[in-house]
Design an enzyme around this catalytic site. Sequence first.
Site, PDB file in Angstrom:
ATOM      1  N   LYS A 190      -7.366  26.340   0.190  1.00  0.00           N
ATOM      2  CA  LYS A 190      -7.535  26.649   1.605  1.00  0.00           C
ATOM      3  C   LYS A 190      -7.988  25.378   2.312  1.00  0.00           C
ATOM      4  O   LYS A 190      -9.005  24.777   1.961  1.00  0.00           O
ATOM      5  CB  LYS A 190      -8.549  27.776   1.798  1.00  0.00           C
ATOM      6  CG  LYS A 190      -8.648  28.228   3.242  1.00  0.00           C
ATOM      7  CD  LYS A 190      -9.722  27.484   3.978  1.00  0.00           C
ATOM      8  CE  LYS A 190      -9.811  27.835   5.437  1.00  0.00           C
ATOM      9  NZ  LYS A 190     -11.118  27.511   6.000  1.00  0.00           N
TER      10      LYS A 190
ATOM     11  N   GLY B 233      -9.811  23.890   9.112  1.00  0.00           N
ATOM     12  CA  GLY B 233      -9.622  23.073  10.304  1.00  0.00           C
ATOM     13  C   GLY B 233     -10.645  21.954  10.436  1.00  0.00           C
ATOM     14  O   GLY B 233     -10.333  20.851  10.915  1.00  0.00           O
TER      15      GLY B 233
ATOM     16  N   GLY C   7      -9.508  26.493  13.112  1.00  0.00           N
ATOM     17  CA  GLY C   7     -10.498  26.945  14.098  1.00  0.00           C
ATOM     18  C   GLY C   7     -10.741  25.934  15.219  1.00  0.00           C
ATOM     19  O   GLY C   7     -10.658  26.296  16.405  1.00  0.00           O
TER      20      GLY C   7
ATOM     21  N   ASP D 159     -10.242  31.789   5.271  1.00  0.00           N
ATOM     22  CA  ASP D 159     -10.847  31.907   3.931  1.00  0.00           C
ATOM     23  C   ASP D 159     -10.504  33.268   3.326  1.00  0.00           C
ATOM     24  O   ASP D 159     -10.183  33.374   2.145  1.00  0.00           O
ATOM     25  CB  ASP D 159     -12.377  31.792   4.016  1.00  0.00           C
ATOM     26  CG  ASP D 159     -12.817  30.430   4.496  1.00  0.00           C
ATOM     27  OD1 ASP D 159     -12.239  29.430   4.052  1.00  0.00           O
ATOM     28  OD2 ASP D 159     -13.747  30.368   5.326  1.00  0.00           O
TER      29      ASP D 159
ATOM     30  N   LYS E 135     -17.004  32.657   4.070  1.00  0.00           N
ATOM     31  CA  LYS E 135     -16.496  31.773   3.006  1.00  0.00           C
ATOM     32  C   LYS E 135     -17.040  32.197   1.631  1.00  0.00           C
ATOM     33  O   LYS E 135     -16.289  32.342   0.671  1.00  0.00           O
ATOM     34  CB  LYS E 135     -16.935  30.333   3.320  1.00  0.00           C
ATOM     35  CG  LYS E 135     -16.047  29.272   2.714  1.00  0.00           C
ATOM     36  CD  LYS E 135     -16.489  27.870   3.088  1.00  0.00           C
ATOM     37  CE  LYS E 135     -16.219  27.491   4.521  1.00  0.00           C
ATOM     38  NZ  LYS E 135     -14.803  27.546   4.901  1.00  0.00           N
TER      39      LYS E 135
HETATM   40  N1  LIG Z   1     -26.056  27.108   3.352  1.00  0.00           N
HETATM   41  C1  LIG Z   1     -25.068  26.413   3.891  1.00  0.00           C
HETATM   42  N2  LIG Z   1     -24.533  25.373   3.221  1.00  0.00           N
HETATM   43  C2  LIG Z   1     -23.524  24.645   3.768  1.00  0.00           C
HETATM   44  N3  LIG Z   1     -22.961  24.903   4.989  1.00  0.00           N
HETATM   45  C3  LIG Z   1     -23.447  25.940   5.694  1.00  0.00           C
HETATM   46  C4  LIG Z   1     -24.511  26.746   5.183  1.00  0.00           C
HETATM   47  N4  LIG Z   1     -24.764  27.714   6.094  1.00  0.00           N
HETATM   48  C5  LIG Z   1     -23.932  27.519   7.114  1.00  0.00           C
HETATM   49  N5  LIG Z   1     -23.129  26.457   6.914  1.00  0.00           N
HETATM   50  C6  LIG Z   1     -22.100  26.007   7.855  1.00  0.00           C
HETATM   51  O1  LIG Z   1     -20.814  26.451   7.412  1.00  0.00           O
HETATM   52  C7  LIG Z   1     -19.839  25.535   7.899  1.00  0.00           C
HETATM   53  C8  LIG Z   1     -18.534  25.700   7.152  1.00  0.00           C
HETATM   54  O2  LIG Z   1     -17.858  26.856   7.615  1.00  0.00           O
HETATM   55  P1  LIG Z   1     -16.677  26.731   8.710  1.00  0.00           P
HETATM   56  O3  LIG Z   1     -17.195  26.017   9.912  1.00  0.00           O
HETATM   57  O4  LIG Z   1     -16.122  28.089   8.906  1.00  0.00           O
HETATM   58  O5  LIG Z   1     -15.682  25.764   7.948  1.00  0.00           O
HETATM   59  P2  LIG Z   1     -14.090  25.710   7.835  1.00  0.00           P
HETATM   60  O6  LIG Z   1     -13.556  25.462   9.206  1.00  0.00           O
HETATM   61  O7  LIG Z   1     -13.856  24.599   6.898  1.00  0.00           O
HETATM   62  O8  LIG Z   1     -13.652  27.046   7.262  1.00  0.00           O
HETATM   63  C9  LIG Z   1     -20.528  24.202   7.715  1.00  0.00           C
HETATM   64  O9  LIG Z   1     -20.022  23.221   8.587  1.00  0.00           O
HETATM   65  C10 LIG Z   1     -21.993  24.508   7.996  1.00  0.00           C
HETATM   66  O10 LIG Z   1     -22.320  24.207   9.326  1.00  0.00           O
HETATM   67  C1  LIG Z   2     -11.004  35.876  12.566  1.00  0.00           C
HETATM   68  C2  LIG Z   2     -11.151  34.390  12.634  1.00  0.00           C
HETATM   69  O1  LIG Z   2     -12.247  33.879  12.843  1.00  0.00           O
HETATM   70  N1  LIG Z   2     -10.039  33.667  12.470  1.00  0.00           N
HETATM   71  C3  LIG Z   2     -10.015  32.232  12.499  1.00  0.00           C
HETATM   72  C4  LIG Z   2      -8.673  31.781  11.928  1.00  0.00           C
HETATM   73  C5  LIG Z   2      -8.593  30.297  11.688  1.00  0.00           C
HETATM   74  C6  LIG Z   2      -9.597  29.813  10.644  1.00  0.00           C
HETATM   75  O2  LIG Z   2     -10.168  30.549   9.858  1.00  0.00           O
HETATM   76  O3  LIG Z   2      -9.753  28.452  10.664  1.00  0.00           O
HETATM   77  P1  LIG Z   2     -10.847  27.570   9.889  1.00  0.00           P
HETATM   78  O4  LIG Z   2     -10.605  27.776   8.453  1.00  0.00           O
HETATM   79  O5  LIG Z   2     -10.528  26.198  10.343  1.00  0.00           O
HETATM   80  O6  LIG Z   2     -12.216  28.033  10.308  1.00  0.00           O
HETATM   81  C7  LIG Z   2     -10.181  31.689  13.929  1.00  0.00           C
HETATM   82  O7  LIG Z   2      -9.691  32.323  14.875  1.00  0.00           O
HETATM   83  O8  LIG Z   2     -10.752  30.604  14.079  1.00  0.00           O
END
Ligand SMILES: Nc1ncnc2c1ncn2[C@@H]1O[C@H](COP(=O)(O)OP(=O)(O)O)[C@@H](O)[C@H]1O
Ligand SMILES: CC(=O)N[C@@H](CCC(=O)OP(=O)(O)O)C(=O)O
Length: 284
Positions: free
Chosen positions: A28, A31, A64, A184, A243
């Site tokens: 995966k 963004g 995202g 995720d 995640k």
């Molecule tokens: N315990 C933790 N350890 C690491 N990151 C965390 C934690 N709790 C929250 N986060 C946050 O989760 C984020 C990752 O999730 P997300 O922004 O959704 O990433 P992605 O876009 O890669 O899916 C990190 O940038 C961090 O700010």
């Molecule tokens: C329901 C929901 O939150 N969907 C996400 C889909 C894209 C995504 O998950 O992107 P990242 O992996 O970069 O965070 C969104 O709209 O942002």
Amino acid sequence: MENSKKAEILAKALPYMQQHKGKTIVVKYGGNAMINQSLKEAVINDLVLMKCIGINLVVVHGGGPEINDLLKRINKESKFINGLRYTDKETMDIVQMVLAGKINKDLTAMIYKKGGKAIGLCGVDGNMLQAKKLEADDDLGFVGEISKVDTDIINSSINAGYIPVISSIALGEDKETVYNINADTAASSIASSLNAEKLILLTDVPGILTDPSDPSTLISQLDLNGISQLTSNGVLTGGMIPKVKCCSDAIKAGVKGAHIIDGRVKHSLLLELFTDEGIGTMIK
Ligand SMILES: Nc1ncnc2c1ncn2[C@@H]1O[C@H](COP(=O)(O)OP(=O)(O)O)[C@@H](O)[C@H]1O
Ligand SMILES: CC(=O)N[C@@H](CCC(=O)OP(=O)(O)O)C(=O)O
């Protein structure tokens, strides 16, 4: 580096190549790990390399930050509840345009540029991801929950030599409503349905940290008990909540290992796959 050293490093890759050949690995690509172009190229390089050594590779991507950018351009605020985007109809259209359009096709093209073969798909294609509205305490609009994964189109693409590159939107039971799925979650459901060996989540932190502001607090290995503890004591916030849940769901469904690794580290995928210690957090 001396030639003999280079040769030694290459030779050391043999057992890892043998270990991974023929295995299904779902990556995966988040963004937040796509922001820098040279890093993006390094990720694409590693994906093409993985395919070259005979891994049945499936890429599921997010986007995202790009969705946030486009929403901002139309003066629309991005709202997240427990890491999930509140998605009204207009937002859903933007999500579909960005994920299934721009990002999906950009990544597919980049794989061709590196000499690989890819097919860009979204969850609607081949009726791959089927969803219903996610029922949560707060109404999230068009955010969906996956009810079924049809792996036919994924397996056909792999068997034809392509890397399937999949964006996380899904089709409702009415075959009309399109739902926004957290990437995720989509990757985890796909990994589970394919009985994958590994699920690797590329993100923008070193892994799960006990103190999110301190990279030295990385947890390198966790089991399902450890996850419940972290969840109940509030260490996980924002996007890390879905995640980690995805990782535990995949493990419960039989995926052998789930890894949260830092997509900002150049060639993090190779470090994960070609070293004993790996990087990031491994959930088993
Ligand atoms: N315990 C933790 N350890 C690491 N990151 C965390 C934690 N709790 C929250 N986060 C946050 O989760 C984020 C990752 O999730 P997300 O922004 O959704 O990433 P992605 O876009 O890669 O899916 C990190 O940038 C961090 O700010
Ligand atoms: C329901 C929901 O939150 N969907 C996400 C889909 C894209 C995504 O998950 O992107 P990242 O992996 O970069 O965070 C969104 O709209 O942002």
